[in-house]
Design an enzyme around this catalytic site. Structure first.
Site, PDB file in Angstrom:
ATOM      1  N   GLU A   1      51.520  75.120  35.521  1.00  0.00           N
ATOM      2  CA  GLU A   1      51.113  74.175  36.562  1.00  0.00           C
ATOM      3  C   GLU A   1      49.596  74.203  36.725  1.00  0.00           C
ATOM      4  O   GLU A   1      48.942  73.158  36.819  1.00  0.00           O
ATOM      5  CB  GLU A   1      51.818  74.512  37.888  1.00  0.00           C
ATOM      6  CG  GLU A   1      53.349  74.329  37.868  1.00  0.00           C
ATOM      7  CD  GLU A   1      54.120  75.491  37.245  1.00  0.00           C
ATOM      8  OE1 GLU A   1      53.479  76.442  36.733  1.00  0.00           O
ATOM      9  OE2 GLU A   1      55.368  75.432  37.259  1.00  0.00           O
TER      10      GLU A   1
ATOM     11  N   ASP B   1      67.118  69.544  36.566  1.00  0.00           N
ATOM     12  CA  ASP B   1      68.124  70.384  37.235  1.00  0.00           C
ATOM     13  C   ASP B   1      67.824  70.695  38.698  1.00  0.00           C
ATOM     14  O   ASP B   1      68.641  71.284  39.390  1.00  0.00           O
ATOM     15  CB  ASP B   1      68.314  71.697  36.455  1.00  0.00           C
ATOM     16  CG  ASP B   1      67.025  72.492  36.309  1.00  0.00           C
ATOM     17  OD1 ASP B   1      65.932  71.914  36.486  1.00  0.00           O
ATOM     18  OD2 ASP B   1      67.125  73.700  36.011  1.00  0.00           O
TER      19      ASP B   1
HETATM   20  C1  UGA Z   1      60.506  76.591  35.808  1.00  0.00           C
HETATM   21  C2  UGA Z   1      59.684  75.436  36.364  1.00  0.00           C
HETATM   22  O1  UGA Z   1      60.347  74.887  37.498  1.00  0.00           O
HETATM   23  C3  UGA Z   1      59.531  74.375  35.280  1.00  0.00           C
HETATM   24  O2  UGA Z   1      58.888  73.230  35.794  1.00  0.00           O
HETATM   25  C4  UGA Z   1      58.753  74.976  34.138  1.00  0.00           C
HETATM   26  O3  UGA Z   1      58.655  74.042  33.068  1.00  0.00           O
HETATM   27  C5  UGA Z   1      59.498  76.183  33.635  1.00  0.00           C
HETATM   28  O4  UGA Z   1      59.805  77.115  34.683  1.00  0.00           O
HETATM   29  C6  UGA Z   1      58.648  76.876  32.592  1.00  0.00           C
HETATM   30  O5  UGA Z   1      58.152  77.959  32.840  1.00  0.00           O
HETATM   31  O6  UGA Z   1      58.435  76.242  31.566  1.00  0.00           O
HETATM   32  P1  UGA Z   1      63.097  76.513  34.893  1.00  0.00           P
HETATM   33  O7  UGA Z   1      64.217  76.187  35.806  1.00  0.00           O
HETATM   34  O8  UGA Z   1      62.966  77.931  34.469  1.00  0.00           O
HETATM   35  O9  UGA Z   1      61.754  75.987  35.514  1.00  0.00           O
HETATM   36  O10 UGA Z   1      63.121  75.581  33.568  1.00  0.00           O
HETATM   37  P2  UGA Z   1      64.210  74.528  33.083  1.00  0.00           P
HETATM   38  O11 UGA Z   1      64.763  73.778  34.232  1.00  0.00           O
HETATM   39  O12 UGA Z   1      65.153  75.213  32.173  1.00  0.00           O
HETATM   40  O13 UGA Z   1      63.306  73.523  32.211  1.00  0.00           O
HETATM   41  C7  UGA Z   1      62.346  72.680  32.797  1.00  0.00           C
HETATM   42  C8  UGA Z   1      62.504  71.258  32.260  1.00  0.00           C
HETATM   43  O14 UGA Z   1      62.321  71.254  30.848  1.00  0.00           O
HETATM   44  C9  UGA Z   1      63.881  70.657  32.528  1.00  0.00           C
HETATM   45  O15 UGA Z   1      63.752  69.305  32.911  1.00  0.00           O
HETATM   46  C10 UGA Z   1      64.596  70.781  31.190  1.00  0.00           C
HETATM   47  O16 UGA Z   1      65.549  69.755  30.960  1.00  0.00           O
HETATM   48  C11 UGA Z   1      63.441  70.686  30.211  1.00  0.00           C
HETATM   49  N1  UGA Z   1      63.703  71.433  28.940  1.00  0.00           N
HETATM   50  C12 UGA Z   1      64.173  72.705  28.960  1.00  0.00           C
HETATM   51  C13 UGA Z   1      63.470  70.813  27.721  1.00  0.00           C
HETATM   52  O17 UGA Z   1      63.060  69.644  27.688  1.00  0.00           O
HETATM   53  N2  UGA Z   1      63.720  71.513  26.558  1.00  0.00           N
HETATM   54  C14 UGA Z   1      64.200  72.787  26.549  1.00  0.00           C
HETATM   55  O18 UGA Z   1      64.411  73.374  25.457  1.00  0.00           O
HETATM   56  C15 UGA Z   1      64.431  73.401  27.787  1.00  0.00           C
HETATM   57 MN    MN Z   2      65.014  74.343  36.198  1.00  0.00          MN
END
Ligand code: UGA
Ligand code: MN
Length: 256
Positions: free
Chosen positions: A202, A117
């Site tokens: 990280e 995203d």
């Molecule tokens: C922030 C950080 O930018 C992420 O790199 C980090 O993994 C995340 O927090 C965290 O704390 O885990 P954020 O925008 O809150 O990111 O997270 P998302 O964009 O919702 O998810 C990160 C990635 O994991 C995305 O590529 C999303 O597609 C993936 N994801 C999310 C999954 O594979 N499964 C899920 O159930 C939710």
């Molecule tokens: Mn995100």
């Protein structure tokens, strides 16, 4: 060197739109190998077909997030780290695949973790291509700030510009660093820790790989923002649901 981009992704209404946006950026980047890891017990048709038509070099993997680790409806998004098992699966695949490509060339490369995203400038990838160990740069629109960034003095990272827990070993977002493939291969156990407390994901990878002193600042000594931690609004389905009740919902055979 090739840039291996590891992207966790999961099924939701905006998934195809996100992947489309990402792929259009990556098409502008030479020598990019996209490792897409679905949070799913199998490869989905949507992602399979999308990748086939994308025009990119890719590897399509999958691993479901363990149930007790998965966010539940209504949980605040920060409660559990996301994409952990998927990034680790990408690392596992890389290590295995590279064993089959011995010699100097098979070890050349850069690994970057790109969430589906965020918004990436093609220029970012040229910055990270010269990574020796771990390179770093600012990330825009993250952590409740205009940007977060390593602070560089005399060509070295001396501290971090962040609004939150600067005492973390590496107070940076996932989008703010890349690791050389060689370092990934010579540290076969380095991975993300799904049990890491909020904000320490990280650091859980990086602390096994480098010290702050060794970080390589990119993007004009960390003065340029080339990646943005954008988040996509969840689309409202109020009308859809109302029409479904009347049997007039959108055709489920149309992939969105
Ligand atoms: C922030 C950080 O930018 C992420 O790199 C980090 O993994 C995340 O927090 C965290 O704390 O885990 P954020 O925008 O809150 O990111 O997270 P998302 O964009 O919702 O998810 C990160 C990635 O994991 C995305 O590529 C999303 O597609 C993936 N994801 C999310 C999954 O594979 N499964 C899920 O159930 C939710
Ligand atoms: Mn995100």
């Amino acid at each position: 060197p090739t840039i291996f981009v590891i992207t966790p992704t999961y099924a939701r209404l905006v998934q195809k739109a996100e992947l489309t946006r990402l792929s259009l950026t990556f098409l502008h980047v030479p020598q990019l190998h996209w490792i897409v890891v679905e949070d799913s017990p199998r490869r989905t048709p949507l992602v399979t077909n999308f990748l086939m038509k994308s025009g990119l070099t890719y590897t399509h993997l999958y691993v479901p997030t363990a149930k007790e680790r998965k966010l539940q409806e209504g949980d605040p998004s920060w409660l559990k780290p996301r994409g952990v098992e998927q990034r680790n699966e990408g690392l596992r695949w890389l290590r295995e695949d590279r064993r089959a490509q011995p010699g100097e060339d098979g070890q050349q490369g850069v690994v970057y973790f790109a969430d589906d995203d965020n918004t990436y400038s093609p220029q970012l990838f040229e910055e990270m291509r010269s990574t020796q160990r771990v390179s770093v740069w600012p990330v825009g629109l993250v952590g409740g700030m205009k940007f977060e960034s390593p602070v560089v003095e005399g060509g070295k990272v001396v501290r971090f510009h962040t609004g939150w827990r600067p005492s973390r070993p590496f107070p940076m977002d996932m989008a703010g660093f890349a690791v050389s493939l060689k370092l990934v291969l010579t540290n076969p156990d380095a991975c993300f820790d799904g049990e890491a407390p909020m904000g320490f994901l990280e650091s859980s990878l990086l602390k096994g790989l480098v010290t702050v002193d060794e970080l390589e600042p990119k993007a004009d000594n960390c003065t340029k923002v080339l990646v943005w931690h954008t988040r996509t609004e969840k689309p409202k389905m109020k009308r859809e649901e109302a029409l479904q009740v009347q049997g007039l919902g959108s055709d489920p055979a149309v992939e969105v």
